[in-house]
Design a protein around this motif. Structure first.
Motif, PDB file in Angstrom:
ATOM      1  N   TYR A  27       0.947  -1.351  -0.113  1.00  0.00           N
ATOM      2  CA  TYR A  27      -0.005   0.087  -0.048  1.00  0.00           C
ATOM      3  C   TYR A  27       0.919   1.218   0.045  1.00  0.00           C
ATOM      4  O   TYR A  27       0.603   2.154  -0.713  1.00  0.00           O
ATOM      5  CB  TYR A  27      -1.033   0.068   1.339  1.00  0.00           C
ATOM      6  N   ASN A  28       1.866   1.310   0.749  1.00  0.00           N
ATOM      7  CA  ASN A  28       2.597   2.526   1.102  1.00  0.00           C
ATOM      8  C   ASN A  28       3.603   2.825  -0.499  1.00  0.00           C
ATOM      9  O   ASN A  28       3.635   3.889  -0.522  1.00  0.00           O
ATOM     10  CB  ASN A  28       3.721   2.393   2.250  1.00  0.00           C
ATOM     11  N   PHE A  29       4.181   1.776  -0.735  1.00  0.00           N
ATOM     12  CA  PHE A  29       4.631   1.741  -1.802  1.00  0.00           C
ATOM     13  C   PHE A  29       4.026   2.283  -3.196  1.00  0.00           C
ATOM     14  O   PHE A  29       4.271   3.203  -3.970  1.00  0.00           O
ATOM     15  CB  PHE A  29       5.428   0.623  -2.363  1.00  0.00           C
ATOM     16  N   SER A  31       1.046   4.117  -3.297  1.00  0.00           N
ATOM     17  CA  SER A  31       0.590   5.474  -2.866  1.00  0.00           C
ATOM     18  C   SER A  31       1.764   6.371  -3.117  1.00  0.00           C
ATOM     19  O   SER A  31       1.383   7.290  -3.799  1.00  0.00           O
ATOM     20  CB  SER A  31       0.138   5.720  -1.542  1.00  0.00           C
ATOM     21  N   TYR A  32       2.855   5.904  -2.634  1.00  0.00           N
ATOM     22  CA  TYR A  32       4.007   6.898  -3.053  1.00  0.00           C
ATOM     23  C   TYR A  32       4.339   6.827  -4.427  1.00  0.00           C
ATOM     24  O   TYR A  32       4.532   7.898  -5.004  1.00  0.00           O
ATOM     25  CB  TYR A  32       5.349   6.254  -2.203  1.00  0.00           C
ATOM     26  N   ARG A  35       1.772   9.026  -6.508  1.00  0.00           N
ATOM     27  CA  ARG A  35       2.005  10.488  -5.766  1.00  0.00           C
ATOM     28  C   ARG A  35       3.244  11.217  -6.513  1.00  0.00           C
ATOM     29  O   ARG A  35       3.311  12.256  -6.856  1.00  0.00           O
ATOM     30  CB  ARG A  35       2.157  10.618  -4.323  1.00  0.00           C
ATOM     31  N   THR A  79       2.447  -9.134   2.021  1.00  0.00           N
ATOM     32  CA  THR A  79       1.968  -9.589   3.096  1.00  0.00           C
ATOM     33  C   THR A  79       0.485  -9.440   3.213  1.00  0.00           C
ATOM     34  O   THR A  79      -0.291  -8.952   2.089  1.00  0.00           O
ATOM     35  CB  THR A  79       2.287  -8.659   4.105  1.00  0.00           C
ATOM     36  N   GLU A  80      -0.317  -9.589   4.429  1.00  0.00           N
ATOM     37  CA  GLU A  80      -1.760  -9.240   4.532  1.00  0.00           C
ATOM     38  C   GLU A  80      -1.849  -7.755   4.394  1.00  0.00           C
ATOM     39  O   GLU A  80      -0.892  -7.202   4.550  1.00  0.00           O
ATOM     40  CB  GLU A  80      -2.182  -9.751   5.749  1.00  0.00           C
ATOM     41  N   LYS A  81      -3.045  -7.368   4.127  1.00  0.00           N
ATOM     42  CA  LYS A  81      -3.249  -5.973   3.819  1.00  0.00           C
ATOM     43  C   LYS A  81      -3.467  -4.978   5.276  1.00  0.00           C
ATOM     44  O   LYS A  81      -3.656  -5.679   6.031  1.00  0.00           O
ATOM     45  CB  LYS A  81      -4.686  -5.716   3.113  1.00  0.00           C
ATOM     46  N   LEU A  82      -3.121  -3.910   5.102  1.00  0.00           N
ATOM     47  CA  LEU A  82      -3.186  -3.051   6.069  1.00  0.00           C
ATOM     48  C   LEU A  82      -4.525  -2.725   6.702  1.00  0.00           C
ATOM     49  O   LEU A  82      -5.414  -2.792   5.884  1.00  0.00           O
ATOM     50  CB  LEU A  82      -2.382  -1.563   5.665  1.00  0.00           C
ATOM     51  N   VAL A  83      -4.632  -2.413   7.908  1.00  0.00           N
ATOM     52  CA  VAL A  83      -6.072  -2.101   8.404  1.00  0.00           C
ATOM     53  C   VAL A  83      -6.843  -1.183   7.362  1.00  0.00           C
ATOM     54  O   VAL A  83      -7.929  -1.059   7.101  1.00  0.00           O
ATOM     55  CB  VAL A  83      -6.202  -1.641   9.817  1.00  0.00           C
ATOM     56  N   ILE A  84      -5.942  -0.064   6.866  1.00  0.00           N
ATOM     57  CA  ILE A  84      -6.552   0.854   6.261  1.00  0.00           C
ATOM     58  C   ILE A  84      -7.285   0.472   4.954  1.00  0.00           C
ATOM     59  O   ILE A  84      -8.290   1.008   4.427  1.00  0.00           O
ATOM     60  CB  ILE A  84      -5.477   2.047   6.155  1.00  0.00           C
ATOM     61  N   ASN A  86      -8.280  -2.564   4.250  1.00  0.00           N
ATOM     62  CA  ASN A  86      -9.529  -3.549   4.523  1.00  0.00           C
ATOM     63  C   ASN A  86     -10.671  -2.706   4.751  1.00  0.00           C
ATOM     64  O   ASN A  86     -11.844  -3.038   4.655  1.00  0.00           O
ATOM     65  CB  ASN A  86      -9.123  -4.466   5.722  1.00  0.00           C
ATOM     66  N   GLN A  87     -10.301  -1.370   5.143  1.00  0.00           N
ATOM     67  CA  GLN A  87     -11.482  -0.367   5.472  1.00  0.00           C
ATOM     68  C   GLN A  87     -11.980  -0.031   4.301  1.00  0.00           C
ATOM     69  O   GLN A  87     -13.324   0.353   4.270  1.00  0.00           O
ATOM     70  CB  GLN A  87     -10.994   0.685   6.353  1.00  0.00           C
ATOM     71  N   GLN A  88     -11.318   0.285   3.214  1.00  0.00           N
ATOM     72  CA  GLN A  88     -11.818   1.030   2.189  1.00  0.00           C
ATOM     73  C   GLN A  88     -12.780   0.062   1.145  1.00  0.00           C
ATOM     74  O   GLN A  88     -12.498  -1.157   1.175  1.00  0.00           O
ATOM     75  CB  GLN A  88     -10.933   1.746   1.252  1.00  0.00           C
TER      76      GLN A  88
ATOM     77  N   GLU B  52     -10.855  -3.790  13.733  1.00  0.00           N
ATOM     78  CA  GLU B  52     -10.153  -3.714  12.338  1.00  0.00           C
ATOM     79  C   GLU B  52      -9.425  -4.950  12.418  1.00  0.00           C
ATOM     80  O   GLU B  52      -8.793  -5.458  13.151  1.00  0.00           O
ATOM     81  CB  GLU B  52      -9.293  -2.445  12.198  1.00  0.00           C
ATOM     82  N   ILE B  53      -9.368  -5.359  11.025  1.00  0.00           N
ATOM     83  CA  ILE B  53      -8.373  -6.407  10.805  1.00  0.00           C
ATOM     84  C   ILE B  53      -7.460  -5.915   9.656  1.00  0.00           C
ATOM     85  O   ILE B  53      -7.559  -5.057   9.023  1.00  0.00           O
ATOM     86  CB  ILE B  53      -9.227  -7.829  10.003  1.00  0.00           C
ATOM     87  N   GLY B  54      -6.022  -6.425   9.800  1.00  0.00           N
ATOM     88  CA  GLY B  54      -5.080  -6.181   8.879  1.00  0.00           C
ATOM     89  C   GLY B  54      -3.877  -5.873   9.527  1.00  0.00           C
ATOM     90  O   GLY B  54      -3.892  -5.747  10.908  1.00  0.00           O
ATOM     91  N   ARG B  55      -2.557  -5.695   8.896  1.00  0.00           N
ATOM     92  CA  ARG B  55      -1.687  -5.206   9.567  1.00  0.00           C
ATOM     93  C   ARG B  55      -1.491  -3.694  10.062  1.00  0.00           C
ATOM     94  O   ARG B  55      -2.324  -3.016   9.236  1.00  0.00           O
ATOM     95  CB  ARG B  55      -0.419  -5.339   8.303  1.00  0.00           C
ATOM     96  N   LEU B  57      -0.514   0.303  10.762  1.00  0.00           N
ATOM     97  CA  LEU B  57       0.046   1.113   9.852  1.00  0.00           C
ATOM     98  C   LEU B  57       1.348   1.433  10.520  1.00  0.00           C
ATOM     99  O   LEU B  57       1.408   1.371  11.679  1.00  0.00           O
ATOM    100  CB  LEU B  57      -0.707   2.504   9.979  1.00  0.00           C
ATOM    101  N   TYR B 315      11.378  17.395  -1.748  1.00  0.00           N
ATOM    102  CA  TYR B 315      10.127  16.927  -1.887  1.00  0.00           C
ATOM    103  C   TYR B 315       9.716  16.173  -0.639  1.00  0.00           C
ATOM    104  O   TYR B 315       8.500  16.474  -0.148  1.00  0.00           O
ATOM    105  CB  TYR B 315      10.108  15.865  -2.944  1.00  0.00           C
ATOM    106  N   ARG B 410       8.568   9.159   4.327  1.00  0.00           N
ATOM    107  CA  ARG B 410       8.410   9.237   2.751  1.00  0.00           C
ATOM    108  C   ARG B 410       7.225   8.516   2.382  1.00  0.00           C
ATOM    109  O   ARG B 410       6.384   8.792   1.571  1.00  0.00           O
ATOM    110  CB  ARG B 410       9.628   8.553   2.104  1.00  0.00           C
ATOM    111  N   PHE B 411       6.850   7.472   2.910  1.00  0.00           N
ATOM    112  CA  PHE B 411       5.760   6.367   2.514  1.00  0.00           C
ATOM    113  C   PHE B 411       4.615   6.372   3.292  1.00  0.00           C
ATOM    114  O   PHE B 411       3.799   5.892   3.191  1.00  0.00           O
ATOM    115  CB  PHE B 411       6.358   4.928   2.637  1.00  0.00           C
ATOM    116  N   THR B 413       1.006   7.982   4.145  1.00  0.00           N
ATOM    117  CA  THR B 413      -0.031   8.619   3.344  1.00  0.00           C
ATOM    118  C   THR B 413      -0.791   9.480   4.272  1.00  0.00           C
ATOM    119  O   THR B 413      -0.863   9.489   5.363  1.00  0.00           O
ATOM    120  CB  THR B 413      -0.833   7.607   2.407  1.00  0.00           C
ATOM    121  N   TYR B 419      -6.391   8.372   9.635  1.00  0.00           N
ATOM    122  CA  TYR B 419      -6.865   7.259  10.635  1.00  0.00           C
ATOM    123  C   TYR B 419      -6.301   7.265  11.751  1.00  0.00           C
ATOM    124  O   TYR B 419      -6.869   7.051  12.965  1.00  0.00           O
ATOM    125  CB  TYR B 419      -6.557   5.944   9.732  1.00  0.00           C
TER     126      TYR B 419
END
Lengths: 88, 455
Positions: A27-29, A31-32, A35, A79-84, A86-88, B52-55, B57, B315, B410-411, B413, B419
């Protein structure tokens, strides 16, 4: 020898960069990358110097190769997805 | 082993207590009252649910940062194809690795305005700090036996100083003001003809304050004392120039700048020459200051990370600043009694150390399970003791216990920031509502005036 790079070529590489960036499983890579690509093209929108355009075009081409390789690696060790996500 | 019995009647209580008291090692807690106590939460207000489920942040950019895919891309050829020892001078395998190492050396040097010959590769900032502090002190020991540092340095600098004290060196630990910044006059007064080294970190890892490095460098130059700075947290985030800032030694870490773990570098000035006694004996690699085969893939990664950091510094900084402003605005708009530790202006925006008064930090960390956070440095996160950095800036004991560090990078969001801010607000409110202290504060009682009786 500096070749002229057309507007369509630039638009095309911009679109491919975004399309490839979308494929990051992290997710982070992802989004980065999206952007960063958008902002880089926005930043260099008014570039007129042929040499500079050429340089940036080459930079974009290098990066598209990096993204393609890294998307594959990221996919292999995802890996498994981030909480954020799964929310969307 | 313990047992809880709810709602017992008076006659039953006497019988039970008599029986219980005959056993050894027992603690009996009786809560009298006509209100029946239940272990079923009647309202959801105080219950802690993790739906909430998942890894989680990642909000701990000061502990470490993820490896940038571009860095990994640069490293992979040296993990897969080019395995040569960079010190092998007799064949291609060695030459190609050597060329990669030298390129990385240039990339690192360029970022800090140094000469590539002044960069030596180490295993990380801890080793760089050890070589700097112990190495300089021991080399100049016959003439100079005094070192100046601050109270808020990283553990490895403080521990190196402690080791030197055992060897008979004198060490001055400069105090810092409530904003976390040292007093330049105090520094100048602390320097004696005996002083060989001043070690001050550029950006603090816990509270993010920036020390006036250029000014310290000028003082050290004037007094002819070597100046070492631990720039692990600052490199690639703020502009650094070893010549403009008169830095003689600088510690660099790979994994804080989106590079690989297990690699770092040390800038060590050649003109005027700074000499150190090596800690590690061996083959004399890295100009004899750090023996051991240089790990080509890691070094290439550090070099790539430095190049990216140089290109992206503006940046990234703008992005982190935007995120941190948004985070603070959200928190301050909903919560009162939140204190930001460290100087508000002279600090790196990606390190936000906040104290939520009347909330216990560890409880908040537990509640914010879906965000990877820390109450301070990773090195000390196993202990419940409040951090020595917060103690050094004069934070009250109770506030030091309620501090949390939010690390942006950097990464990170915008959505993650929103959140985390929302979750933080929700849980701080929840924990405060449970707290009798918070209730008293709301009623206008000054907690500090209460004399807690001890039984």
């Amino acid at each position: 020898m500096v070749s002229n790079i057309s507007k369509t070529q630039i638009l095309s590489i911009y679109k491919s960069l975004l399309r490839e960036s979308e494929k990051f499983s992290n997710y982070n890579f992802r989004s980065y990358a999206i952007r960063r690509v958008r902002d880089a093209f926005k930043e260099h929108k008014s570039l007129t110097d042929k040499n500079l355009i050429n340089k940036e075009y080459q930079f974009a081409k290098d990066n598209i190769a990096i993204i393609k390789r890294q998307v594959v690696i990221g996919e292999m060790y995802k890996t498994e997805k981030l909480v954020i996500e799964n929310q969307q | 082993m313990f047992r809880i019995i709810y709602n017992i009647t008076h006659s039953y209580l006497n019988k039970t207590i008599n029986r219980i008291l005959q056993q050894e090692n027992i603690i009996v807690m009786v809560l009298p009252g006509n209100r029946k106590i239940s272990n079923r939460a009647d309202n959801d207000k105080f219950s802690l649910k993790h739906e909430e489920i998942g890894r989680p942040l990642y909000f701990d950019a000061q502990a470490t940062t993820p490896l940038d895919p571009r860095v990994l891309d640069a490293m992979l050829p040296y993990l897969v194809s080019y395995h040569g020892n960079p010190h092998s001078r007799t064949h291609t395998y060695g030459w190609e690795s050597e060329a990669a190492v030298e390129k990385a050396r240039e990339q690192v040097a360029h970022l800090i305005g140094a000469d590539p010959k002044e960069i030596i590769f180490t295993s990380g900032a801890t080793e760089s700090n050890n070589i700097s502090v112990k190495g300089v002190a021991r080399f100049y020991a016959p003439r100079k036996k005094h070192i100046v540092t601050t109270q808020i340095e990283h553990k490895c600098v403080l521990d190196s100083c402690r080791a030197l004290e055992g060897e008979g060196f004198k060490v001055t630990y400069l105090p810092v003001g409530p904003n976390g910044i040292i007093n330049l006059q105090e520094l100048e007064e602390a320097l004696t003809p005996e002083t060989s080294l001043v070690s001050v970190m550029t950006v603090n890892n816990e509270i993010g304050v920036k020390q006036p490095i250029a000014e310290i460098g000028a003082i050290c130059k004037k007094k002819k004392v070597f100046f070492h700075t631990d720039a692990a947290q600052a490199l690639g985030k703020i502009a650094l120039d070893v010549n403009a800032m008169n830095i003689d030694l600088m510690s660099i870490s790979g994994h804080k700048i989106y590079g690989p773990k297990g690699i770092g570098a040390l800038f060590i000035r050649r003109r005027p020459r700074v000499r150190v006694e090596p800690i590690q004996s061996g083959g004399g690699q890295e100009r004899g200051m750090r023996s051991g085969t240089v790990p080509t893939p890691l070094v290439v990664g550090l070099g790539a990370a430095c190049e990216i950091a140089e290109r992206e510094m503006k940046y990234d900084h703008a992005w982190v600043e935007k995120l941190s402003q948004r985070f603070l605005d959200k928190i301050y708009s909903k919560l009162t009694h939140v204190i930001r530790n460290g100087d508000l202006e002279q600090s790196y925006p990606g390190c936000l150390n906040l104290s939520f008064a009347y909330v216990e930090g560890e409880s908040l960390l537990m509640a914010l399970k879906d965000v990877a956070l820390s109450s301070g440095s990773a090195c000390t996160s196993a202990s419940l003791e409040p951090s020595y950095v917060l103690r050094a800036i004069g934070t009250d004991e109770d506030l030091a216990h309620s501090s949390i560090r939010f690390g942006l990078g950097r990464f990170t969001t915008m959505d993650e920031v929103d959140y985390t801010a929302e979750k933080t607000i929700k849980h701080v409110e929840r924990l405060r509502e449970m707290s009798p202290l918070w209730e008293m504060v709301q009623e206008g009682v000054d907690i500090k005036t209460i004399k807690w009786s001890q039984h």
